[in-house]
Design an enzyme around this catalytic site. Structure first.
Site, mmCIF file in Angstrom:
data_model
loop_
_atom_site.group_PDB
_atom_site.id
_atom_site.type_symbol
_atom_site.label_atom_id
_atom_site.label_comp_id
_atom_site.label_asym_id
_atom_site.label_seq_id
_atom_site.Cartn_x
_atom_site.Cartn_y
_atom_site.Cartn_z
ATOM 1 N N SER A 94 0.190 -11.025 -22.269
ATOM 2 C CA SER A 94 -0.536 -11.100 -20.998
ATOM 3 C C SER A 94 -1.075 -9.739 -20.588
ATOM 4 C CB SER A 94 0.386 -11.626 -19.895
ATOM 5 O OG SER A 94 0.844 -12.915 -20.184
HETATM 6 N N1 SAH Z 1 5.181 -13.631 -21.479
HETATM 7 C C1 SAH Z 1 4.361 -13.510 -22.661
HETATM 8 C C2 SAH Z 1 3.093 -14.328 -22.531
HETATM 9 C C3 SAH Z 1 2.819 -15.065 -23.790
HETATM 10 S S1 SAH Z 1 1.527 -16.262 -23.719
HETATM 11 C C4 SAH Z 1 4.059 -12.064 -22.952
HETATM 12 O O1 SAH Z 1 4.270 -11.222 -22.072
HETATM 13 O O2 SAH Z 1 3.664 -11.756 -24.058
HETATM 14 C C5 SAH Z 1 2.409 -17.752 -23.332
HETATM 15 C C6 SAH Z 1 3.516 -18.179 -24.262
HETATM 16 O O3 SAH Z 1 3.974 -19.469 -23.838
HETATM 17 C C7 SAH Z 1 3.113 -18.347 -25.716
HETATM 18 O O4 SAH Z 1 3.945 -17.565 -26.521
HETATM 19 C C8 SAH Z 1 3.296 -19.846 -25.989
HETATM 20 O O5 SAH Z 1 3.734 -20.134 -27.309
HETATM 21 C C9 SAH Z 1 4.364 -20.211 -24.976
HETATM 22 N N2 SAH Z 1 4.398 -21.632 -24.636
HETATM 23 C C10 SAH Z 1 3.363 -22.505 -24.535
HETATM 24 N N3 SAH Z 1 3.828 -23.726 -24.182
HETATM 25 C C11 SAH Z 1 5.179 -23.619 -24.050
HETATM 26 C C12 SAH Z 1 6.229 -24.544 -23.709
HETATM 27 N N4 SAH Z 1 5.996 -25.827 -23.421
HETATM 28 N N5 SAH Z 1 7.503 -24.071 -23.684
HETATM 29 C C13 SAH Z 1 7.780 -22.775 -23.966
HETATM 30 N N6 SAH Z 1 6.835 -21.876 -24.295
HETATM 31 C C14 SAH Z 1 5.548 -22.276 -24.334
#
Ligand code: SAH
Length: 213
Positions: free
Chosen positions: A64
């Site tokens: 993010s």
């Molecule tokens: N907090 C992270 C943001 C990653 S983007 C950072 O700082 O890097 C969002 C993440 O949510 C992705 O890794 C994706 O695989 C995960 N995601 C998507 N749907 C999900 C679900 N139903 N349960 C858990 N994780 C999920």
């Protein structure tokens, strides 16, 4: 892994950029100033680590934007010792920010590759979330509930009921809600049966995906 003066200097600039965009919580700014964000990305993209933007990581996901991480974290009003559930571990950067603030973090990731990689990586760089789960964030973590705070780091088409149910009274859920564009939404549990809702402008996240099983 290196964290040299050049990295540190760029990181200071990033903190000032995020501050200029309106983040006031000094603890959040300190955490961003402390965590080597370039470690969370492939080393060949190091130059992008201290720009205030999202960036692709493994498994088609993104780390993010720093401002977004700061904004969501500020809304959570993290206190030391808070039990915080994070949905979407991803790179682990948001997880590290929460650990840095003294929270006990429980984090869920649905991509197995990322779950494994990030779990190993965070322990290697010295961050110790309480519990990391490979699973479906829509369900939360009933076995570890209730939580003081819940943070969703992917765009949710709707607010999953279990996440509200797993909040303590007085607890907060920060979640970007919407299909193509998301509205940052803060729910505060005001009693066993009531929630207060506030909205905070538009953001863009990768989607919170539903489990196919
Ligand atoms: N907090 C992270 C943001 C990653 S983007 C950072 O700082 O890097 C969002 C993440 O949510 C992705 O890794 C994706 O695989 C995960 N995601 C998507 N749907 C999900 C679900 N139903 N349960 C858990 N994780 C999920």
């Amino acid at each position: 892994m290196k964290d040299n003066y050049r990295h540190q200097g760029k990181r200071k600039q990033l903190v000032e950029t995020v501050r200029a965009k309106g983040i006031k919580d000094e603890k959040v700014l300190t955490a961003i100033g402390k965590i080597p964000r370039h470690w969370f990305m492939d080393s060949s993209f190091e130059d992008h680590a201290y720009q205030d933007k999202a960036f692709p990581i493994a498994a088609d996901q993104t780390i993010s934007q720093p401002y977004t991480v700061a904004f969501q974290t500020e809304l959570l009003a993290v206190e030391k010792g808070d039990h915080i559930l994070e949905i979407g571990t991803g790179s682990g950067y948001q997880t590290a920010v929460l650990c840095e603030l003294g929270a006990k973090v429980f984090s869920i990731e649905r991509q197995q590759e990322l779950y494994k990689k990030t779990k190993l990586f965070l322990s290697k760089i010295g961050y110790r979330p309480k519990y990391m789960a490979f699973g479906d964030g829509y369900k939360g973590l009933p076995d570890y509930a209730p939580f003081d705070k819940v943070i969703v780091t992917a765009g949710a088409p709707f607010v999953p009921k279990p996440l509200l149910a797993q909040l303590k009274v007085g607890g907060k859920l920060v979640i970007p809600v919407g299909e193509n564009v998301q509205v940052m939404t803060l729910y505060t549990r005001t009693s066993a049966k009531s929630f207060e809702k506030k909205e905070f402008g538009e953001f863009r996240f990768v989607p919170l995906l539903e489990d196919k099983n």
